[in-house]
Design a protein around this motif. Structure first.
Motif, PDB file in Angstrom:
ATOM      1  N   GLY A   1       8.132   6.166   2.294  1.00 38.65           N
ATOM      2  CA  GLY A   1       8.246   7.426   1.560  1.00 38.65           C
ATOM      3  C   GLY A   1       7.163   7.662   0.542  1.00 38.65           C
ATOM      4  N   GLY A   2       6.354   6.631   0.250  1.00 41.95           N
ATOM      5  CA  GLY A   2       5.250   6.775  -0.679  1.00 41.95           C
ATOM      6  C   GLY A   2       5.664   7.148  -2.096  1.00 41.95           C
ATOM      7  N   TYR A   3       4.675   7.657  -2.850  1.00 45.17           N
ATOM      8  CA  TYR A   3       4.923   8.009  -4.249  1.00 45.17           C
ATOM      9  C   TYR A   3       5.927   9.152  -4.372  1.00 45.17           C
ATOM     10  CZ  TYR A   3       4.233   9.649  -8.992  1.00 45.17           C
ATOM     11  OH  TYR A   3       4.443  10.049 -10.281  1.00 45.17           O
ATOM     12  N   ALA A   4       5.916  10.082  -3.406  1.00 36.40           N
ATOM     13  CA  ALA A   4       6.808  11.240  -3.478  1.00 36.40           C
ATOM     14  C   ALA A   4       8.270  10.802  -3.511  1.00 36.40           C
ATOM     15  CB  ALA A   4       6.562  12.173  -2.292  1.00 36.40           C
ATOM     16  N   LYS A   5       8.654   9.905  -2.606  1.00 33.36           N
ATOM     17  CA  LYS A   5      10.041   9.426  -2.569  1.00 33.36           C
ATOM     18  C   LYS A   5      10.348   8.586  -3.794  1.00 33.36           C
ATOM     19  CE  LYS A   5      13.385   6.965   0.326  1.00 33.36           C
ATOM     20  NZ  LYS A   5      13.628   6.307   1.635  1.00 33.36           N
ATOM     21  N   TRP A   6       9.381   7.762  -4.192  1.00 30.20           N
ATOM     22  CA  TRP A   6       9.561   6.900  -5.366  1.00 30.20           C
ATOM     23  C   TRP A   6       9.834   7.746  -6.604  1.00 30.20           C
ATOM     24  CZ3 TRP A   6       9.808   1.651  -5.964  1.00 30.20           C
ATOM     25  CH2 TRP A   6       9.689   1.141  -7.255  1.00 30.20           C
TER      26      TRP A   6
ATOM     27  N   PHE B   1       0.844  -1.196   0.000  1.00 27.13           N
ATOM     28  CA  PHE B   1       0.000   0.000   0.000  1.00 27.13           C
ATOM     29  C   PHE B   1       0.879   1.246   0.000  1.00 27.13           C
ATOM     30  CE2 PHE B   1      -2.843  -3.180   1.673  1.00 27.13           C
ATOM     31  CZ  PHE B   1      -4.117  -2.783   1.287  1.00 27.13           C
ATOM     32  N   HIS B   2       0.371   2.306  -0.630  1.00 27.31           N
ATOM     33  CA  HIS B   2       1.063   3.592  -0.530  1.00 27.31           C
ATOM     34  C   HIS B   2       0.111   4.729  -0.855  1.00 27.31           C
ATOM     35  CE1 HIS B   2       1.461   5.077  -4.721  1.00 27.31           C
ATOM     36  NE2 HIS B   2       1.427   3.802  -5.051  1.00 27.31           N
ATOM     37  N   CYS B   3       0.434   5.925  -0.323  1.00 24.67           N
ATOM     38  CA  CYS B   3      -0.246   7.147  -0.715  1.00 24.67           C
ATOM     39  C   CYS B   3       0.863   8.102  -1.151  1.00 24.67           C
ATOM     40  CB  CYS B   3      -1.098   7.718   0.420  1.00 24.67           C
ATOM     41  SG  CYS B   3      -0.214   7.961   1.991  1.00 24.67           S
ATOM     42  N   HIS B   4       0.677   9.413  -1.024  1.00 24.75           N
ATOM     43  CA  HIS B   4       1.695  10.322  -1.536  1.00 24.75           C
ATOM     44  C   HIS B   4       2.999  10.237  -0.738  1.00 24.75           C
ATOM     45  CE1 HIS B   4       3.054  13.516  -4.105  1.00 24.75           C
ATOM     46  NE2 HIS B   4       3.509  14.173  -3.056  1.00 24.75           N
ATOM     47  N   HIS B   5       2.909  10.283   0.582  1.00 27.19           N
ATOM     48  CA  HIS B   5       4.103  10.171   1.416  1.00 27.19           C
ATOM     49  C   HIS B   5       4.064   8.934   2.306  1.00 27.19           C
ATOM     50  CE1 HIS B   5       6.042  14.023   0.528  1.00 27.19           C
ATOM     51  NE2 HIS B   5       4.854  14.572   0.507  1.00 27.19           N
ATOM     52  N   SER B   6       3.015   8.131   2.208  1.00 26.08           N
ATOM     53  CA  SER B   6       2.831   6.950   3.068  1.00 26.08           C
ATOM     54  C   SER B   6       2.864   7.311   4.544  1.00 26.08           C
ATOM     55  CB  SER B   6       3.877   5.868   2.756  1.00 26.08           C
ATOM     56  OG  SER B   6       3.590   5.231   1.527  1.00 26.08           O
ATOM     57  N   LEU B   7       2.230   8.443   4.873  1.00 24.84           N
ATOM     58  CA  LEU B   7       2.154   8.877   6.265  1.00 24.84           C
ATOM     59  C   LEU B   7       0.758   8.694   6.844  1.00 24.84           C
ATOM     60  CD1 LEU B   7       4.191  12.217   6.082  1.00 24.84           C
ATOM     61  CD2 LEU B   7       4.954  10.025   7.008  1.00 24.84           C
ATOM     62  N   HIS B   8      -0.263   8.743   5.998  1.00 25.86           N
ATOM     63  CA  HIS B   8      -1.626   8.710   6.500  1.00 25.86           C
ATOM     64  C   HIS B   8      -2.486   7.642   5.802  1.00 25.86           C
ATOM     65  CE1 HIS B   8      -0.677  12.312   8.742  1.00 25.86           C
ATOM     66  NE2 HIS B   8      -0.237  12.877   7.626  1.00 25.86           N
ATOM     67  N   LYS B   9      -2.952   7.932   4.585  1.00 25.62           N
ATOM     68  CA  LYS B   9      -3.886   7.022   3.910  1.00 25.62           C
ATOM     69  C   LYS B   9      -3.284   5.654   3.612  1.00 25.62           C
ATOM     70  CE  LYS B   9      -6.941  10.440   1.802  1.00 25.62           C
ATOM     71  NZ  LYS B   9      -7.532  10.941   0.548  1.00 25.62           N
ATOM     72  N   GLY B  10      -2.028   5.624   3.195  1.00 26.67           N
ATOM     73  CA  GLY B  10      -1.389   4.331   2.898  1.00 26.67           C
ATOM     74  C   GLY B  10      -1.351   3.411   4.101  1.00 26.67           C
ATOM     75  N   PRO B  11      -0.746   3.859   5.217  1.00 26.21           N
ATOM     76  CA  PRO B  11      -0.714   3.023   6.422  1.00 26.21           C
ATOM     77  C   PRO B  11      -2.113   2.703   6.951  1.00 26.21           C
ATOM     78  CG  PRO B  11       0.918   4.769   6.575  1.00 26.21           C
ATOM     79  CD  PRO B  11       0.082   5.077   5.374  1.00 26.21           C
ATOM     80  N   ALA B  12      -3.030   3.689   6.868  1.00 27.68           N
ATOM     81  CA  ALA B  12      -4.389   3.461   7.371  1.00 27.68           C
ATOM     82  C   ALA B  12      -5.101   2.385   6.564  1.00 27.68           C
ATOM     83  CB  ALA B  12      -5.189   4.764   7.342  1.00 27.68           C
ATOM     84  N   SER B  13      -4.941   2.422   5.244  1.00 32.94           N
ATOM     85  CA  SER B  13      -5.584   1.421   4.381  1.00 32.94           C
ATOM     86  C   SER B  13      -5.005   0.035   4.610  1.00 32.94           C
ATOM     87  CB  SER B  13      -5.429   1.824   2.912  1.00 32.94           C
ATOM     88  OG  SER B  13      -6.140   3.000   2.627  1.00 32.94           O
ATOM     89  N   ALA B  14      -3.678  -0.024   4.763  1.00 31.92           N
ATOM     90  CA  ALA B  14      -3.036  -1.318   5.012  1.00 31.92           C
ATOM     91  C   ALA B  14      -3.495  -1.897   6.342  1.00 31.92           C
ATOM     92  CB  ALA B  14      -1.515  -1.142   5.008  1.00 31.92           C
TER      93      ALA B  14
END
Length: 243
Positions: free
Chosen positions: A219-224, A186-199
């Motif tokens: 780091g999500g999509y931003a770091k990628w 899972f990931h969102c833009h920075h993997s700080l909120h929606k990504g971890p919450a969804s996982a």
């Protein structure tokens, strides 16, 4: 060219009770003209569309009397990285007096949950963190197949207001798709909120299939995008303003 505005200056304007948005300043995400005192343009990194739009505004429309025109330094990417934990400065959040207390209570609760490993399983399940380079190795391994060996789940909001997968509930087709691969990322833009919450919600409400590993991309999509934006096989539909 428009002057460059540092994020901390904009933050000061936003937090200054004597200044009013749309009267004293307006943050413009490549939007049309307004007649306020300060006009701030930005795109993802403020490298292409933001500066181009600011220059085009000055050239074709022109600043109104006394108006100052800026480009936000670092764009949304730097803004989000710097102020990710500041609810007052991040879009789609409503600061409330009890926010600080709630944050402190949450931190205390998390600490207690970590200390109670021998007790009942904690209510919130946390997925493992996956390093970007690990995902790169999976994507480039010809022996591994998407949707079977791994699946990358993007939960960033779409322009129509929806998202690829919801945070709070998964329908039957979602469950069948998500439980199929051996590894789920899972990931969102920075993997700080929606990504971890969804996982976490997937693990809690659906549950990993037998032998399945569930991750959140570090780091999500931003770091990628920052690390691999030149690798065409690793970045899909990357726009110039995200480079």
């Amino acid at each position: 060219m428009a002057a460059t505005l540092k994020p901390e200056v904009l933050a000061a304007w936003i937090k200054d009770p004597s200044k009013k948005a749309k009267a004293d300043f307006l943050v413009v995400d490549v939007r049309p003209r307004f007649d306020g005192g300060r006009l701030i343009f930005h795109c993802h990194h403020s490298l292409h569309k933001g500066p181009a739009s600011a220059s085009n505004y000055l050239k074709t429309v022109g600043a109104s009397e006394g108006q100052e025109v800026f480009v936000l330094e670092g764009g949304y990417a730097k803004w989000a990285e710097t102020y990710a934990s500041d609810l007052e400065l991040i879009e789609n959040t409503t600061p409330k007096p009890e926010d600080k207390k709630r944050k402190a209570d949450t931190e205390d609760k998390t600490a207690l949950e970590k200390e109670s490993s021998s007790k009942k399983r904690a209510a919130v399940v946390v997925a493992q963190t996956l390093k970007p380079e690990a995902l790169v190795s999976w994507l480039r391994d010809e022996k591994l197949k998407a949707h079977k060996d791994y699946l990358v789940v993007d939960v960033r909001p779409r322009f129509d207001g929806g998202s690829q997968y919801p945070r709070e509930e998964f329908n039957e087709s979602d469950k069948a798709l998500l439980q199929a691969p051996c590894k789920l990322v899972f990931h969102c833009h920075h993997s700080l909120h929606k990504g971890p919450a969804s996982a976490a919600n997937y693990l809690k409400t659906v549950g990993a299939s037998e032998g399945q590993e569930v991750y959140v991309l570090e780091g999500g999509y931003a770091k990628w995008a920052e690390v691999y934006f030149k690798e065409k096989d690793l970045v899909e539909n990357l726009k110039k303003d995200e480079e």
